[in-house]
Design a protein around this motif. Structure first.
Motif: not given
Length: 783
Positions: A481-482, A475-478, A536-540, A566-568
């Protein structure tokens, strides 16, 4: 109490029948539960965590149908495989998903376009180049390997998942989740096997079709429980009827105890149904166990009753003598049996706790029915007297039992120190040996080696590697965020590191995670270039590419990450092994995430529950042994009227248990969930004979103060009944040798052996101890 029952026998009889009938109305609600999660209480943290996971991602357990293949890309084979897949999809009840190479996710790029399609949705392409590309993708995709196709490309799998819950939406919008019942999982299992049988003879499939997976194992265990429950109950009744006929040689001596036993058993099982307690592997033992316990009480009571009744006393007088002689001992034995079993009620393991609760309830009900219902039957039904042999007739020929009793009296009174100190030395030695026992918990090995379920698992895991899942959820928390590259890369690194571990026989055969989808999508959008098979190293950019996946393969995606990102989730498949082996593996996984992640990480799934089950079992069984021994020791102190003599009287009860455990170590027998139960069950049963001996000895010793004569008289009265109850109890447990499951076979043999050893201890060890104790008391008085 006996006189009260004798005055109004019909009231007590009709009252017992009415009460049992009211309880029996609940039997229609009795259900079975052989599921792995059924081992832990529904309110335990492990089950709450597991249920949360299943609501989010579905069931982790899988049915794995495997098919041997000579040439995968054969048109006839693919067409048959497709119809096989579709029939499973359309006919298996409660099915959630069916996955195979037919509908496997095939991701690639074409003209700057992302293509996500089912691998073999259409007929095989005639174009050699296209066919070669599909073959290459199939054989080299890490997503398929050791999951849908084996490393050697000769075994393919169809993965069937059934629904994790049945859902119902109420009028107010509330959604209720109900766990799948054993009967519903059994329906799915039966239909899968029906479809397998239909296609097994198809010429397109070159060899047998196998069914493996934890639901298949659970269903096989459930079927064994149902079969054993019925078979054990009938066999127990037949054996008990035969023994009663041989002992009493009169119809009343058979029918009355059987009637009492059946009512007691029905009342106990009905109580389980009333409180919605399922019949599980452990509680399936209750029928034969309770029947044997109940008949022991009846034998002690009827032996004394018939002796006085045949000697000329009327029913009321004979009944009074029987209750005065054995009533208190029966009461104490019911309490000690209930205490031995009741010690399991504190266990964290749901089936073990239920065995403790309802075994104790059954033992107490057996006492109530024996002391109230049996006297009522005695007063109501006409009984014939038997001619009593005179002393002159009795002296003409000694029976084998007479010779045994005389020898036991002689050896225990003439060589008490040898027997007593020899017994103490044996106790110390067996304790030391028993402490070296190895623990084990492998439900698959409970089946015979030639059982279809065991064969299927052995052959499948030899090629695919593993079928047991370990689920890791972060759980990444937001929301969103995962998808942070730092977290994704860290998680992938952890999966790779854990996959490199090998602890004994435990290793990771296959992993599934959202990284697979991210990397294959990124590669496809970059001209299928293998150098782009990375996160990829870019979240977007990750979010944009997954948005494209959502359009075509959202079902696959949201099995590995939640819709808010949010969850992986990652699934690690390991081989089906002894729970002892992967307990440490799971512990190390937890330690890895605890020390390296700030986020909340949950390690759950079927395998984790199995590991926790075994850990809880070891802890709770040790506590149960201590509790049972402590409670029964207090009762023996109360019965014997002194702390010292009460504690000493526990030695004949503990010696049989430690002896059996030591023999298990020497024979290499496993100490599993069922053989762990022997201690507390046996101490509750073996103490029965000790109670009857000590109670009888005190009575006889108080009468004439002669130790040898008191032992002789006790063994000639209570001892005979003790021998018969030992025969009944040991035969009752030997019934378990008829089970297809080796764990029940071992449990039955070892418990029966323990009961026989208990009789030997009470015929030799206990009398020797009494000789030494009474001798010391006399020496003190004389001085």
């Amino acid at each position: 109490m006996g006189r009260m029952v004798a005055r109004h026998p019909w009231r007590w009889l009709l009252g017992a029948i009415l009460l049992t009938s009211l309880l029996a109305a609940q039997l229609v609600n009795l259900r079975t539960d052989a599921s792995i999660e059924g081992f832990l209480d529904a309110e335990s943290p492990a089950i709450i965590n597991y249920d949360k996971f299943r609501k989010q991602f579905g069931r982790d357990e899988i049915f794995m149908v495997t098919i041997e293949v000579d040439e995968l890309f054969d048109a006839d084979f693919i067409e048959t495989l497709r119809t096989f897949h579709e029939e499973l999809e359309n006919t298996v009840p409660y099915v959630d998903t069916v996955d195979s190479l037919i509908n496997a996710r095939h991701t690639y790029g074409r003209d700057d376009e992302l293509i996500i399609e089912e691998l073999l949705e259409e007929e095989l392409p005639e174009d050699p180049e296209t066919l070669a590309r599909i073959k290459n993708y199939t054989y080299n995709s890490p997503n398929y390997r050791n999951y849908l196709i084996s490393e050697d490309r000769k075994l393919i799998a169809i993965i069937v998942k059934i629904l994790p819950f049945l859902t119902e939406e109420l009028e107010d919008g509330t959604v209720i989740h109900t766990n799948m019942a054993d009967t519903q999982i059994a329906e799915s299992d039966a239909q899968i096997r029906k479809v397998i049988a239909k296609y097994a003879s198809d010429k397109s499939f070159s060899s047998e079709i196998l069914l493996s997976g934890s639901p298949a194992v659970g269903n096989a265990l459930g079927q064994a429980v149902k079969t054993d429950f019925a078979v054990f109950t009938v066999m127990a009744l037949v054996i008990i009827a035969v023994v009663l006929a041989l002992v009493f040689r009169r119809l009343s001596g058979v029918l009355m105890p059987l009637f009492v036993m059946v009512l007691g058993l029905v009342a106990t099982i009905s109580t389980m149904a009333m409180f919605d307690t399922p019949m599980q592997m452990t509680t399936s033992m209750l029928p034969s166990f309770l029947l044997a316990v109940c008949v022991g009480y009846s034998i002690h009571l009827l032996s004394i009753f018939y002796h006085h009744y045949d000697s000329g006393a009327d029913k009321g007088e004979a009944l009074g003598e029987a209750l005065e002689h054995s009533g208190l001992a029966i009461f104490f034995t019911s309490i000690t049996t209930a205490a031995g079993l009741g010690s399991f009620s504190t266990s964290e393991l749901y089936p073990v706790a239920n065995l403790g609760i309802y075994g104790a309830v059954g033992a107490l009900l057996a006492f109530v029915f024996t002391t109230f219902l049996l006297p009522s039957l005695i007063m109501i039904f006409p009984l014939k007297r038997k001619a009593i042999k005179t002393d002159q007739q009795n002296n003409k020929k000694q029976t084998p039992l007479d010779k045994i009793i005389i020898w036991c009296v002689h050896i225990s009174t003439t060589r008490p120190k040898l027997i007593a100190f020899g017994g103490i030395a044996l106790f110390v030695g067996t304790v030391a040996t028993a402490m070296q026992l190895d623990f084990t918990h492998d439900s698959l090995k409970w089946f015979p080696e030639d059982h279809p379920v065991r064969i299927a698992h052995s052959k499948t895991e030899a090629r695919m590697g593993g079928t047991l899942p370990i689920e890791i959820v972060i759980d990444s928390g937001a929301a969103g965020a995962a998808l942070e590259p730092e977290l994704l890369n860290q998680f992938e690194g952890s999966i790779d590191e854990i996959s490199s571990w090998k602890q004994g026989n435990v290793y990771v055969a296959k992993t599934l995670s959202v990284h697979d989808i991210i990397k294959e999508t990124h590669r496809a959008l970059n001209s299928n270039d293998e150098t782009y098979y990375v996160v990829p190293d870019n979240r977007d950019l990750i979010r944009q590419e997954l948005f494209m996946v959502e359009m075509d393969a959202s079902d696959d995606l949201f099995l590995l990450v939640d819709p808010t990102y949010q969850t992986l989730r990652a699934t690690l498949f390991i081989p089906w092994l002894d729970a002892v082996e992967y307990m440490h593996f799971i512990k190390d996984i937890r330690a890895h995430f605890d020390s390296n992640y700030a986020q909340q990480v949950s390690v759950t799934g079927l395998t984790v529950i199995l590991g926790q089950t075994f850990a809880e079992m070891l802890y709770s069984t040790g506590a149960s042994y201590a509790l049972a021994a402590g409670v029964i020791s207090l009762m023996m102190i109360a019965l014997m009227g002194g702390v010292r003599i009460g504690l000493i009287s526990m030695l004949p009860n503990l010696l049989p248990i430690t002896t059996v455990l030591a023999l298990m170590k020497l024979a290499g027998a496993p100490l599993d969930m069922f053989t762990l139960l022997i201690g507390s069950i046996a101490i509750g049963l073996t103490v029965d004979d000790t109670v009857h001996f000590m109670h009888g000895f005190r009575r006889e010793y108080a009468r004439h103060g002669d130790t040898r004569q008191a032992i002789h008289d006790t063994l000639n009265t209570s001892g005979r009944a003790m021998l018969v109850t030992t025969i009944v109890l040991s035969l009752g447990f030997l019934i378990y040798t008829q089970s297809v499951l080796s764990n029940l076979f071992n449990f039955g043999v070892l418990t029966a052996l323990c009961i026989v050893f208990a009789l030997i201890a009470d015929f030799l060890f206990a009398p020797a101890l009494m000789v030494l104790l009474t001798r010391k008391e006399k020496n003190i008085l004389n001085s």
